[in-house]
Motif scaffolding. Structure first.
Motif: not given
Length: 307
Positions: A45-46, A297-301, A303
């Motif tokens: 995970t990130e 970034r978070l919504r694309m991934s 997460e």
């Protein structure tokens, strides 16, 4: 006498099988034991940011890295992690695959549970006066694994949980208190100790994280000098009170931005920042991107900032 490596490995494999069975799929799964969680991940995970509350974490398969301030703690099946006070950290699963998923249990506990065990067992005697970090990694042993396996096995007979789970949890905490780094857990329960007083300061900062920090008031609250408070606070948390407050603010801001799709400047004001530029600058320093870029970034991934 050294414990058999084969014995430890057998118990770790047994725990892994149980955690895999009771988790079933990737995610963090609550159980019939309210303070016990089974965690599974088929992927690395990130980093995920959170305020880690007091808990024991034991990995049966895979590995994880936790970052506290500038300190790195890596642990796997041969170790266990204990967090004794609320600490803002980032955690990243670094070993996991679909063939050998990351399998971990988390057992939350309250300081008063530690107090009761110390009072009844006399384990408080002989402790050093040194203030220790509120997070440590220690080597797993068969006695601790035995107790943990018995706790997880109770999930097979939910009717036994109310009567037996509290007893096994007490044994688990007792084993940790008797371990090599037991003093680091004992200190939070020793009334009047420096660490005990730092816990009170942590509670105050968390409760009023959006307000200006006045070190003198915090020091007066726990009957310490400002310099003593600063020193012992850093001993426990690896950061200053101001750095601790900043991490709490920024983690809360990120949570609000994710959950409410709120305006970044407004969120900055809500968590205590007076300057949108300062908020954006410190946010980017912690998370790698300013608020808008981080949200994209978070919504694309996909997460999620789950605990």
């Amino acid at each position: 006498m050294l414990e058999s490596v084969d014995l430890i490995s057998h118990k770790q494999a047994e725990l892994a099988e149980l955690l895999d069975r009771f988790s079933g799929e990737d995610g963090i799964h609550s159980t019939a034991i309210p303070s016990l969680y089974c965690i599974r991940s088929s992927n690395v995970t990130e980093p995920i940011y959170r305020v880690h509350e007091p808990a024991l974490c034991i990995i049966a398969q895979g590995a994880k890295e936790l970052i506290l301030a500038q300190e790195s703690y890596r642990y796997g099946p041969s170790d266990y992690l204990v967090v004794s006070v609320d600490l803002p950290v980032s955690g990243q699963i670094i070993e996991a695959s679909s063939e050998a998923p990351y399998l971990c249990l988390r057992l939350d506990f309250e300081p008063n549970q530690v107090v009761e065990i110390i009072e009844e067992s006399g384990l408080g005697t002989g402790t050093t006066g040194e203030t220790k970090r509120g997070l440590f990694v220690s080597q797993t042993n068969s006695s601790l694994l035995d107790a943990v396996i018995r706790l997880v096995r109770l999930l097979e007979t939910p009717e036994d949980v109310p009567a037996l789970a509290p007893l096994v949890i007490r044994e688990i905490l007792y084993r940790i208190l008797k371990g090599q780094q037991g003093d680091a857990l004992k200190q939070i329960a020793m009334t009047g100790s420096s660490a005990y007083r730092i816990v009170k300061v942590i509670e105050r900062i968390k409760r009023n994280y959006d307000q200006s920090l006045r070190i003198e008031e915090l020091a007066e609250l726990v009957n310490m000098s400002a310099s003593s408070l600063h020193r012992h606070f850093k001993d426990v948390t690896a950061m200053s009170p101001l750095q601790y407050q900043k991490q709490i603010r920024l983690q809360e801001a990120r949570r609000l931005l994710l959950s409410e799709s709120a305006d970044a400047a407004d969120v900055g004001f809500r968590v205590g920042y007076e300057s949108p530029s300062q908020f954006s600058r410190e946010y980017a320093r912690m998370f790698g991107l300013p608020p808008i870029g981080d949200m994209k970034r978070l919504r694309m991934s996909g997460e999620q900032q789950s605990v």
